[in-house]
Design an enzyme around this catalytic site. Sequence first.
Site, PDB file in Angstrom:
ATOM      1  CE  LYS A  11      -4.812  -6.776 -43.835  1.00 51.43           C
ATOM      2  NZ  LYS A  11      -3.983  -6.034 -42.855  1.00 51.43           N
ATOM      3  CG  ASN A  34      -9.927   1.056 -34.676  1.00 48.58           C
ATOM      4  OD1 ASN A  34      -8.882   0.582 -35.084  1.00 48.58           O
ATOM      5  ND2 ASN A  34     -11.010   1.142 -35.426  1.00 48.58           N
ATOM      6  CB  THR A  45      -4.437  -8.221 -39.686  1.00 52.09           C
ATOM      7  OG1 THR A  45      -5.259  -7.307 -40.402  1.00 52.09           O
ATOM      8  CG2 THR A  45      -3.093  -8.305 -40.368  1.00 52.09           C
ATOM      9  CB  SER A  69      -4.674  -8.750 -26.601  1.00 54.40           C
ATOM     10  OG  SER A  69      -5.074  -8.937 -27.954  1.00 54.40           O
ATOM     11  CB  THR A 107      -1.512  -2.951 -44.331  1.00 51.18           C
ATOM     12  OG1 THR A 107      -0.437  -2.429 -43.650  1.00 51.18           O
ATOM     13  CG2 THR A 107      -1.157  -3.248 -45.748  1.00 51.18           C
ATOM     14  CD  GLU A 125     -10.622  -1.207 -38.227  1.00 53.02           C
ATOM     15  OE1 GLU A 125      -9.704  -1.686 -37.596  1.00 53.02           O
ATOM     16  OE2 GLU A 125     -10.687  -0.008 -38.554  1.00 53.02           O
TER      17      GLU A 125
END
Lengths: 412, 412
Positions: A186, A407, A160, A412, A197, A283
């Site tokens: 992932k 975050n 993702t 978008s 996830t 992230e």
Amino acid sequence: MAVNSPIPVAADLKPVAGIEIGYAEAGIKKPNRKDVLVMKLADGATVAGVFTLNRFCAAPVQVSKDNLAAVQAGGKAIRALVVNTGNANAGTGEEGLARAQATCAALAAELGCAPQQILPFSTGVILEPLPVEKIKAGLPAAVANLKQDNWFNAAEAIMTTDTQPKAGSRTVDIAGHTVTLTGISKGAGMIKPNMATMLGYLAFDAKVAQPVLDVLVKQAADQSFNCITIDGDTSTNDSFMLIATGAGTLEVNSVDSPEYKALAAAVTELSVFLAQSIIRDGEGATKFISITVEDGASMEECRKIAYSIAHSPLVKTAFFASDPNLGRILAAIGYAGVDDLDVSKINLYLDDVWVAKNGGRNPDYKEEDGQRVMKQSEITVRVKLARGTAASTVYTCDLSHDYVSINADYRS
Amino acid sequence: MAVNSPIPVAADLKPVAGIEIGYAEAGIKKPNRKDVLVMKLADGATVAGVFTLNRFCAAPVQVSKDNLAAVQAGGKAIRALVVNTGNANAGTGEEGLARAQATCAALAAELGCAPQQILPFSTGVILEPLPVEKIKAGLPAAVANLKQDNWFNAAEAIMTTDTQPKAGSRTVDIAGHTVTLTGISKGAGMIKPNMATMLGYLAFDAKVAQPVLDVLVKQAADQSFNCITIDGDTSTNDSFMLIATGAGTLEVNSVDSPEYKALAAAVTELSVFLAQSIIRDGEGATKFISITVEDGASMEECRKIAYSIAHSPLVKTAFFASDPNLGRILAAIGYAGVDDLDVSKINLYLDDVWVAKNGGRNPDYKEEDGQRVMKQSEITVRVKLARGTAASTVYTCDLSHDYVSINADYRS
């Protein structure tokens, strides 16, 4: 971008006999993007999984759990797994369940099996209806390009906002049999725009009885995917699936056999690699942190303390800043919820540096030593509780400006 | 800087008969900064407090608890409180205890009482030795400027990286008696550079028996300081103290009296104001969020879920971004640890907007309605569990770039 985690080379990812992989660009959320993955299994394959404990578990998780339970109860074997990105099909109620089942029915029709023999998985935005017609429209293309040598594409198809695909292969010799293992994963955490996830899929070509595989998946998960955290947010869709294709020569029918131990070691090692890959690509991550709590009275209390440290925004921002602001770690130990903890017996190490001794600052600790370790991209925090012999390790990353940017960006 | 929280006006802070306040610039960490506060109580005053549950509780917290316990056991009344900033005296072992006691002894000598009649408090860096000689050197100046009309200076003297002082006053009429209440607080979360600690002090001029005050402080804290969270990090030094000077005409000797109820309401209201002031000035805060979970089977489960939402970095960054990414709230409800939660009965509201109905997206929900509320500086999240009649509210703020900047800055 990811911390000490090179992009996997497609040629290094070994095919696993008994599993074929196909993908499609179904335009679920964005065009020109692999977003549907099909994994087709040979006759004789067994599948076991562990799933999110989130009470708001997604519709596909419920369907996958039901279908696996049917196999455990003596039903027909699982024939395929199907994964879509772009939509989590979570928080979608009865209609979400119907759409997950419709996905299974569509793939079952393509493959000539029953819908209950399909395991569905979704990852993406929560609270929005699954565009099931797009997925159904994409399935024929995915089935048409099924082949064994498609693992790199598989790793890409489940991404993702991961910055890179995550995959690895191993070959081990067990009792004279060559076993090939390949897995993908992932992450990481729950991601913009609610790309929830963590997903992990690990296949190997040994034949493993269902009850044995059910034990193995839990054992491997407990030492890998259950030991990682980015931000403490448990997604609605987290799943880790173990696939024993049975296409190889090794057979494992008992958890007490030496073959089981060897296989479990190989599966666990690759699972740890796949799980750590998620953290390395967390992230905004700039550092990979291992937190080991040892000499505890129970593994549970060690995990509590390790997670308390791993989830502390103050500890995580200190790592980001390379700031040896180590009182923050003591504070996180103190509020971990271990009620009878005697803090005067606690020792804290940062890699080889002894920071806190018997609950206070080690008189020999020098700030420059802490500073040296904090600047590294890989750091181990070690806490000794002096309460027993249990231990636990958790892997996490730091909390950076980029985490907030990623975050906080509007969907978008 | 703080969210909808103007700087208090010194003239609005009412003196409370029976308590005098003095301060000093002791240069504990930085020069030219109020960093020592003394609050001297009249004869007949009673004091009660609640303290951090962190197992690594600071040395002054241990001493204050011991000295309050001695009063409860029939010992001499508390005569003064002393607070220093710049150093938390936490993670400092036996030597830390000795230094906290030395601070008490020095102030006791100034005031002509026993060291056990002093309550010490510290806030600042963890793991570093308390510069007790500097504090002792500052005490005579603090005692020399003791006066009733010093609350604004008191609020400033306990600030660390708070962007503004926090204080409030109320006057209430109870059974024909005028009662004046004034309080101060500091926050917020644990602050650079480890400026740990939430501190709150609330004084009023009624006379309250010790056992009654012990009940009142817990009751007020449970509805105020125990309902706030910036980042989930519980400091080593958190303390909230209630001081009944007894210098006024109202006497409260029973928790069953109407006077107690009226006093408790006034104390709680001011406590909530002081606690919310900490959140409004939370590190990097741009929004003030109230999270109410209702129709629960128990208050405990409502709190669990409210805190799970309040601590989710994903929820907090969505608030920062004004992004109605509300599946994140459902996910946080789902992993709160309420095992038998039936998510198909859950309803979620954002102010007046009904977002999730029976566990799924409300068909009438429109993104622009969610967007409108998310742009506000004050937002209420309301979760209805349909399990009972219990409820709980927690106050928090968003997670912004500035939070990371503030906490990642190297200690200067």
